[in-house]
Design an enzyme around this catalytic site. Sequence first.
Site, PDB file in Angstrom:
ATOM      1  N   HIS A  16      28.125 -14.411   0.055  1.00 33.53           N
ATOM      2  CA  HIS A  16      28.309 -12.957   0.156  1.00 33.53           C
ATOM      3  C   HIS A  16      28.608 -12.689   1.747  1.00 33.53           C
ATOM      4  O   HIS A  16      29.494 -11.947   2.355  1.00 33.53           O
ATOM      5  CB  HIS A  16      27.323 -12.130  -0.081  1.00 33.53           C
ATOM      6  CG  HIS A  16      26.837 -12.160  -1.539  1.00 33.53           C
ATOM      7  ND1 HIS A  16      25.418 -12.564  -1.935  1.00 33.53           N
ATOM      8  CD2 HIS A  16      27.470 -11.746  -2.539  1.00 33.53           C
ATOM      9  CE1 HIS A  16      25.517 -12.265  -3.420  1.00 33.53           C
ATOM     10  NE2 HIS A  16      26.878 -11.971  -3.735  1.00 33.53           N
ATOM     11  N   LYS A  40      18.976  -2.889 -15.158  1.00 30.97           N
ATOM     12  CA  LYS A  40      18.781  -4.327 -15.076  1.00 30.97           C
ATOM     13  C   LYS A  40      17.265  -4.309 -13.691  1.00 30.97           C
ATOM     14  O   LYS A  40      17.364  -3.589 -12.918  1.00 30.97           O
ATOM     15  CB  LYS A  40      19.943  -4.918 -14.235  1.00 30.97           C
ATOM     16  CG  LYS A  40      20.286  -5.974 -15.008  1.00 30.97           C
ATOM     17  CD  LYS A  40      21.415  -6.589 -14.273  1.00 30.97           C
ATOM     18  CE  LYS A  40      21.826  -7.994 -14.653  1.00 30.97           C
ATOM     19  NZ  LYS A  40      23.271  -8.629 -13.997  1.00 30.97           N
ATOM     20  N   ARG A  89      35.509 -16.548  -7.368  1.00 30.72           N
ATOM     21  CA  ARG A  89      35.165 -17.895  -6.998  1.00 30.72           C
ATOM     22  C   ARG A  89      35.829 -18.672  -8.110  1.00 30.72           C
ATOM     23  O   ARG A  89      36.130 -19.814  -7.780  1.00 30.72           O
ATOM     24  CB  ARG A  89      33.437 -18.099  -7.404  1.00 30.72           C
ATOM     25  CG  ARG A  89      32.434 -17.256  -6.241  1.00 30.72           C
ATOM     26  CD  ARG A  89      31.257 -17.365  -6.744  1.00 30.72           C
ATOM     27  NE  ARG A  89      31.043 -16.776  -8.024  1.00 30.72           N
ATOM     28  CZ  ARG A  89      29.942 -16.146  -8.803  1.00 30.72           C
ATOM     29  NH1 ARG A  89      28.803 -16.365  -8.054  1.00 30.72           N
ATOM     30  NH2 ARG A  89      30.033 -15.635  -9.664  1.00 30.72           N
ATOM     31  N   SER A 127      24.135 -15.625  -6.954  1.00 26.82           N
ATOM     32  CA  SER A 127      22.462 -15.030  -6.591  1.00 26.82           C
ATOM     33  C   SER A 127      21.950 -15.668  -7.914  1.00 26.82           C
ATOM     34  O   SER A 127      20.557 -15.865  -7.909  1.00 26.82           O
ATOM     35  CB  SER A 127      22.439 -13.464  -6.814  1.00 26.82           C
ATOM     36  OG  SER A 127      23.467 -13.288  -5.618  1.00 26.82           O
TER      37      SER A 127
END
Length: 160
Positions: A16, A40, A89, A127
């Site tokens: 990040h 969440k 990614r 993460s």
Amino acid sequence: MKVIYPGSFDPVTYGHLDIIKRCSEKFDDVIIGVLNNVSKKGLFTVEERMNLLKETTSQFKNVEISSFSGLLADFAKDKKCSTMIRGLRAVSDYEYEMQMALVNKKLDPEIETLFMVSRSEYVYLSSSIVKEIALHNGNISSFVPEIVEKEMKNKIRGDF
């Protein structure tokens, strides 16, 4: 030009931070939009994530940390910004991010999404992976800044 880099940042990783650094060099203003996803339960609260981002991005004078819940398109309108940055990614990221970009474009035709490819050393980093390693007492020092590592260990031990 002003851009928004949205995400949960739970926790913020070196991947990040690399995207943030590169954005700060290419754009006049960078707004980090920390998502408050009420459906969440994160490791860190929104406020804690914002504080960690403020601390780990303090060297970038054109970076603002802000939180939002609900639609990214509404957040963008509130911030008077129509350009989003999303990190990629792998091919699997592209499929999801393309879908989100098209939805945001449908919600607000002014929104443009720019994709920034992760550096090779961060392609595997997420993460979720960092949390999994930390939960099993693994070494995360090469994935997150020292302050994030310390706060994660405190959270996992229950020393908050």
